[in-house]
Design a protein around this motif. Structure first.
Motif, PDB file in Angstrom:
ATOM      1  N   ASN A  22       0.836  -1.208   0.000  1.00 20.47           N
ATOM      2  CA  ASN A  22       0.000   0.000   0.000  1.00 20.47           C
ATOM      3  C   ASN A  22       0.870   1.259   0.000  1.00 20.47           C
ATOM      4  N   GLU A  23       0.202   2.403   0.131  1.00 20.46           N
ATOM      5  CA  GLU A  23       0.892   3.700   0.082  1.00 20.46           C
ATOM      6  C   GLU A  23       2.006   3.801   1.139  1.00 20.46           C
ATOM      7  N   VAL A  26       4.901   1.784  -0.095  1.00 26.42           N
ATOM      8  CA  VAL A  26       5.494   2.432  -1.277  1.00 26.42           C
ATOM      9  C   VAL A  26       6.483   3.518  -0.855  1.00 26.42           C
ATOM     10  N   ARG A  27       6.102   4.314   0.160  1.00 28.43           N
ATOM     11  CA  ARG A  27       6.957   5.440   0.576  1.00 28.43           C
ATOM     12  C   ARG A  27       8.336   4.991   1.039  1.00 28.43           C
ATOM     13  N   SER A  92      -0.550  -3.265  -7.591  1.00 30.87           N
ATOM     14  CA  SER A  92      -0.688  -2.237  -6.559  1.00 30.87           C
ATOM     15  C   SER A  92      -0.736  -0.866  -7.227  1.00 30.87           C
ATOM     16  N   ALA A  94      -0.732   2.030  -5.920  1.00 32.13           N
ATOM     17  CA  ALA A  94       0.244   2.964  -5.316  1.00 32.13           C
ATOM     18  C   ALA A  94       1.637   2.732  -5.899  1.00 32.13           C
ATOM     19  N   GLU A  97       1.716   3.996  -9.678  1.00 29.28           N
ATOM     20  CA  GLU A  97       1.751   5.458  -9.809  1.00 29.28           C
ATOM     21  C   GLU A  97       3.173   5.985  -9.582  1.00 29.28           C
ATOM     22  N   ARG A  98       3.822   5.506  -8.504  1.00 31.84           N
ATOM     23  CA  ARG A  98       5.181   5.983  -8.190  1.00 31.84           C
ATOM     24  C   ARG A  98       6.194   5.456  -9.211  1.00 31.84           C
TER      25      ARG A  98
END
Ligand code: SAM
Ligand code: PRE
Length: 247
Positions: A22-23, A26-27, A92, A94, A97-98
């Motif tokens: 999830n987000e 991802v970070r 995923s 997230a 997108e990244r």
């Protein structure tokens, strides 16, 4: 790539949820995977080097379970074969997108890179195009065990002569002593990379229901059952390994 350190499991959690891409993950993912998977930077860079040996003109190179596109970027650093393009797939949103942002960054810094398409989708539902290289870098272990043979069979059918599947996975070992030793050494690796006992324990319970490693023997037998003719391990660091499977 994000330099945010992975502190996701640093505080005691009343209940550890199942791990998800999830987000939050991802970070911190670049830091998390480098500090958790022994040999990860070596595997990723050399995956590009190996791919360059198997890439066939005018074919597709797949990065399945591409996350932030580390493998895709390595493929684009190393493969110069005419007419090749990379297809990166991850389910995923997230991550996808990244990943697209990072690949735009790579495009703005380098010229003449292979074209790339990033697809948000399930690799189990993918219609494969004729491919010379398929990378499954620490992805198969997250696929339900009873789906793995069918996926590998479909990958095998899409592979062109002279191509290869490159499969990297965490391993379990049938020999209990070997399994215990390499598990302890992997924990020592995580500790040496700054993870606390709490972080190690909570991450372990987060992944135990969602990530099911196989043994090297299981991988070999399943790859042969999927129609691959030869399975060659090219890298192992502790309980993490990477294999080349030839059509
Ligand atoms: C450990 S990560 C892969 C790391 C990445 N290949 C690298 O080298 O940096 C596993 C990835 O597989 C993706 N994934 C898991 N199951 C998937 C599926 N059925 N279809 C597509 N992607 C999947 C996850 O979202 C996650 O991004
Ligand atoms: O085995 C572990 O303890 C891990 O953290 C491994 C692993 C992996 O192999 O993908 C699990 C989840 C994260 O994606 C990063 C690393």
């Amino acid at each position: 790539m994000s330099k945010e350190p992975d502190r996701l499991f640093a505080q005691p959690l009343p209940q550890v949820p199942d791990f998800a891409f999830n987000e939050d993950v991802v970070r911190v993912f670049p830091d998390m995977i480098k500090r958790s998977v022994p040999g990860y930077p070596t595997i990723v860079e050399n995956l590009g080097v190996l791919a360059a040996q198997f890439a066939q003109p005018g074919s597709v190179l797949y990065d399945l379970g591409s996350s932030l596109g580390a493998v895709t970027q390595a493929l684009r650093r190393h493969v110069r074969t005419d007419g090749c393009r990379v297809i990166a797939v991850d389910n995923s949103a997230a991550m996808v997108e990244r990943c697209r942002e990072y690949l735009n960054g790579q495009d703005s810094m380098f010229q003449e890179l292979l074209p790339v398409e990033v697809i948000e989708g399930d690799i189990l539902a993918l219609q494969f195009q004729p491919a010379s290289v398929v990378a499954l870098n620490f992805t198969l272990q997250f696929i339900a065990p009873d789906e793995r043979l069918a996926l590998l069979s479909r990958i095998r059918q899409s592979l062109l002569p002279g191509g290869a599947l490159i499969l990297s996975e965490k391993l379990r070992f049938n020999d209990l002593e070997e399994h215990a030793l390499l598990t302890d050494l992997h924990i020592a690796f995580k500790r040496a990379n700054g993870y606390s006992e709490l972080e190690i324990a909570q991450k372990r319970s987060a992944i135990e229901n969602v990530m099911k490693p196989d043994s090297l023997e299981e991988h070999r037998e399943r790859l042969l059952a999927a129609g691959f003719s030869k399975v060659v391990p090219w890298f192992q660091c502790l309980n993490f390994a990477s294999l080349i499977a030839l059509p």
